[in-house]
Scaffold this active site. Sequence first.
Site, PDB file in Angstrom:
ATOM      1  N   SER A 146     -39.467 -12.750 -26.379  1.00  0.00           N
ATOM      2  CA  SER A 146     -39.195 -11.856 -27.497  1.00  0.00           C
ATOM      3  C   SER A 146     -39.666 -12.499 -28.787  1.00  0.00           C
ATOM      4  CB  SER A 146     -37.695 -11.569 -27.590  1.00  0.00           C
ATOM      5  OG  SER A 146     -37.371 -10.945 -28.817  1.00  0.00           O
ATOM      6  N   TYR A 159     -29.348 -14.666 -28.603  1.00  0.00           N
ATOM      7  CA  TYR A 159     -30.525 -14.101 -27.935  1.00  0.00           C
ATOM      8  C   TYR A 159     -31.780 -14.885 -28.300  1.00  0.00           C
ATOM      9  CZ  TYR A 159     -33.906 -10.614 -26.331  1.00  0.00           C
ATOM     10  OH  TYR A 159     -34.949  -9.964 -25.689  1.00  0.00           O
TER      11      TYR A 159
END
Length: 248
Positions: A146, A159
């Site tokens: 990501s 995250y």
Amino acid sequence: MSEALDLTGRVALVTGASRGIGYFLAKELAAAGAHVIAVARTVGGLEELDDEIKEAGGQATLVPLDLTDMAGVDRLGGAIHERWGKLDVLVANAGILGVIAPLGHVEAKVFERVMNINVNATWRLIRSVDPLLRLSDAGRAIIMSSGAAHSAKAYWGPYAASKAAVEAMARSWADETKNLPLRINSVNPGATRTAMRAQAMPGEDPTTLPHPSEIAAKIVPLASPALQETGAIFEARTGKFLRYSMPK
């Protein structure tokens, strides 16, 4: 999907295959001729995927598995070896967001779950299938990352940290295998119309984002036996590789 991509006779494992990008990557791989081993917790989503793959003339094997079942992840490699004797493509796609919150407000159990699923389970998966990918004449590993791993925005700490760890593992693994036919790359899919994105950005208009099928079509060429890039990050939105200088 590239018209030139031919994965006939190849075996591809996709985690998080019951929805989102993983679902459509599984469909793309099957459409290119691969036998897809689809792994996910949600049986209904896997069955829907199986129906669509078979309707299009493809083949799939469904594996309902929660990646927190580490022993189950360990057994997966052995089961694949017993049936197929190798693995040609790994798509490590499964992951969770956790919460969007200040680091000091994140509950320990939430942080640990993010790390367990996004990092520990990915490592266990790599360890389980690395010998099988080495048995392929052109093993390919696609590790979903990501942009959060690099932007490290406020409130995205768990995250972002998990995806930075996954990228580091992928780079180390790629350097370990750089003299083999195995090619390993991370992928930044960019903002995509998925359930995880909706959880992170509840006020966002999803119609402004690309559908996961569009992003999957850009990622699937990384499974090609002709691919030579390794140890890089593929930016799906631009179709370009971000290359790191590898250790000497």
